[in-house]
Design a protein around this motif. Structure first.
Motif, short mmCIF file in Angstrom:
data_model
loop_
_atom_site.label_atom_id
_atom_site.label_comp_id
_atom_site.label_asym_id
_atom_site.label_seq_id
_atom_site.Cartn_x
_atom_site.Cartn_y
_atom_site.Cartn_z
N PRO A 99 -19.27 -4.54 -23.20
CA PRO A 99 -17.53 -5.33 -23.82
C PRO A 99 -16.71 -4.31 -24.20
N SER A 100 -15.34 -4.94 -23.99
CA SER A 100 -14.33 -4.04 -23.75
C SER A 100 -13.73 -4.39 -24.89
N TYR A 101 -13.77 -2.79 -26.08
CA TYR A 101 -13.21 -3.25 -27.27
C TYR A 101 -12.03 -4.14 -27.20
N GLN A 102 -10.77 -3.54 -26.62
CA GLN A 102 -9.69 -4.36 -27.01
C GLN A 102 -9.52 -5.56 -27.34
N ASP A 103 -10.76 -6.22 -26.15
CA ASP A 103 -10.68 -7.92 -25.95
C ASP A 103 -11.46 -8.49 -26.16
N LEU A 104 -12.25 -8.19 -26.85
CA LEU A 104 -13.65 -8.29 -28.53
C LEU A 104 -13.54 -9.81 -28.38
N GLY A 105 -12.28 -10.41 -29.02
CA GLY A 105 -11.76 -11.30 -29.58
C GLY A 105 -11.45 -12.58 -28.11
N LYS A 106 -10.90 -11.99 -27.30
CA LYS A 106 -10.73 -13.09 -25.95
C LYS A 106 -12.91 -13.40 -25.75
N LEU A 107 -12.83 -12.62 -25.95
CA LEU A 107 -14.23 -12.44 -25.37
C LEU A 107 -15.32 -13.24 -25.89
N TYR A 164 -13.35 -9.18 -19.75
CA TYR A 164 -13.90 -9.01 -21.11
C TYR A 164 -15.49 -7.82 -20.71
N VAL A 165 -15.49 -7.69 -20.10
CA VAL A 165 -17.16 -6.91 -20.23
C VAL A 165 -17.04 -6.23 -18.95
N GLN A 166 -17.09 -4.52 -18.75
CA GLN A 166 -17.00 -3.21 -18.15
C GLN A 166 -18.50 -2.86 -17.61
N VAL A 167 -18.43 -3.21 -16.19
CA VAL A 167 -19.76 -2.63 -15.57
C VAL A 167 -19.67 -1.26 -15.25
N ASN A 168 -20.87 -0.11 -15.56
CA ASN A 168 -20.88 1.47 -15.41
C ASN A 168 -21.62 1.50 -14.39
N GLU A 169 -22.93 1.22 -13.96
CA GLU A 169 -23.69 1.39 -12.85
C GLU A 169 -24.03 0.29 -12.93
N VAL A 170 -24.58 0.38 -11.64
CA VAL A 170 -26.37 -0.40 -11.27
C VAL A 170 -27.07 0.13 -10.09
N LEU A 171 -28.68 0.39 -10.65
CA LEU A 171 -29.41 1.09 -10.48
C LEU A 171 -30.32 0.07 -10.12
N VAL A 172 -30.77 0.40 -8.62
CA VAL A 172 -32.22 -0.88 -7.81
C VAL A 172 -33.06 0.68 -8.34
#
Length: 271
Positions: A99-107, A164-172
């Motif tokens: 989750p995005s740290y700065q936007d945790l309240g909004k999330l 407000y969610v950061q996706v870093n990687e997708v692995l198949v």
């Protein structure tokens, strides 16, 4: 002394109340976590301030704190999607997110603590369906897995933009095809491999034949040049040089009598 019990009871009650108040007013945020403050008598979820960081915090007992893990996390998903020609493909994928740290309240206010179920999983499934639908089973099974991973990642990031969610990687991790399709693809791949091996051997044979032809032409050209350069005088001179070398040999007794054909000496000797 008679008044002491009467004083002790209120003091004891006060201490109990104080202990309860302090216990309800403190919270410790663990490593890799952050807290979202909810003000009961205020505006609810605090979204205009940074979340509570790691460590010890004092909070009014009538307020609440919702603790979120803000480190990178992994979600494993098994999905059944359709390829470009309508065949069912079973796909196992993992997504790394946080989750995005700065936007945790909004999330928390907009998506709640169940944001993984409500937001992340639907986005990943939708992106996977969209991407896999562009490829046929053979591409999915053999050569396009890295490209598919990158495209699913990009599609998921687009769907979760400003969510407000950061996706870093997708692995198949795995792509499973119907057994009949898988067998057909494997047979085709074996045939292609055999064809490539045959073409390689044929090319090598052609290259070897060409090498031998060039080598033979070179030898023929050298012999022709040598033949054209060997005049009678050159041969006579070579013969004389060879005769002199033989005459110097300690293993033969040499007698020169007259001359042979083409004016060369005759050598008679024994060991």
């Amino acid at each position: 002394m008679d008044r002491l019990p009467k004083i002790a009871i209120p003091i004891f009650i006060g201490l109990v109340v104080l202990i309860i108040f302090v216990s309800k007013s403190t919270i410790t945020i663990g490593s890799g976590e952050a807290g979202v403050l909810y003000k009961t008598f205020g505006n609810g979820v605090v979204t205009d301030e940074p979340p509570l960081s790691e460590g010890f915090h004092l909070v009014a007992p009538w307020n609440r704190v919702f603790v979120y893990e803000v480190r990178q996390q992994s979600l494993d998903e098994k999905m059944t999607v359709l390829s470009s020609n309508g065949l069912e493909i079973k796909l196992d994928a993992s997504v790394w997110f946080q989750p995005s740290y700065q936007d945790l309240g909004k999330l928390h206010k907009e998506k709640s603590e169940a944001y993984i179920e409500r937001l992340l999983k639907p986005a990943l499934r939708s992106a996977t369906r969209a991407v896999v639908g562009r490829y046929n089973p053979e591409q999915l099974y053999s050569s396009k897995r890295e490209a598919i991973q990158e495209e699913i990642l990009e599609e998921t990031q687009i769907l979760l933009r400003e969510q407000y969610v950061q996706v870093n990687e997708v692995l198949v991790r795995d792509v499973s095809l119907p057994s009949t399709i898988k067998d057909a693809i494997e047979r085709k791949l074996r045939q292609e491999q055999e064809s490539l091996e045959y073409e390689y051997r044929l090319t090598k044979a052609e290259q070897e034949a060409e090498r031998q032809r060039i080598d033979a032409e070179g030898k023929a050209r050298a012999n022709r040049i040598l033949s054209e350069s060997l005049t009678d005088k050159v041969l006579q001179e070579k013969g004389i040089q060879a005769t002199l070398e033989l005459a110097k040999s300690g293993n033969a007794k040499t007698v020169i009598i007259g001359s042979g054909e083409n004016g060369l000496p005759l050598i008679l000797g024994n060991n």
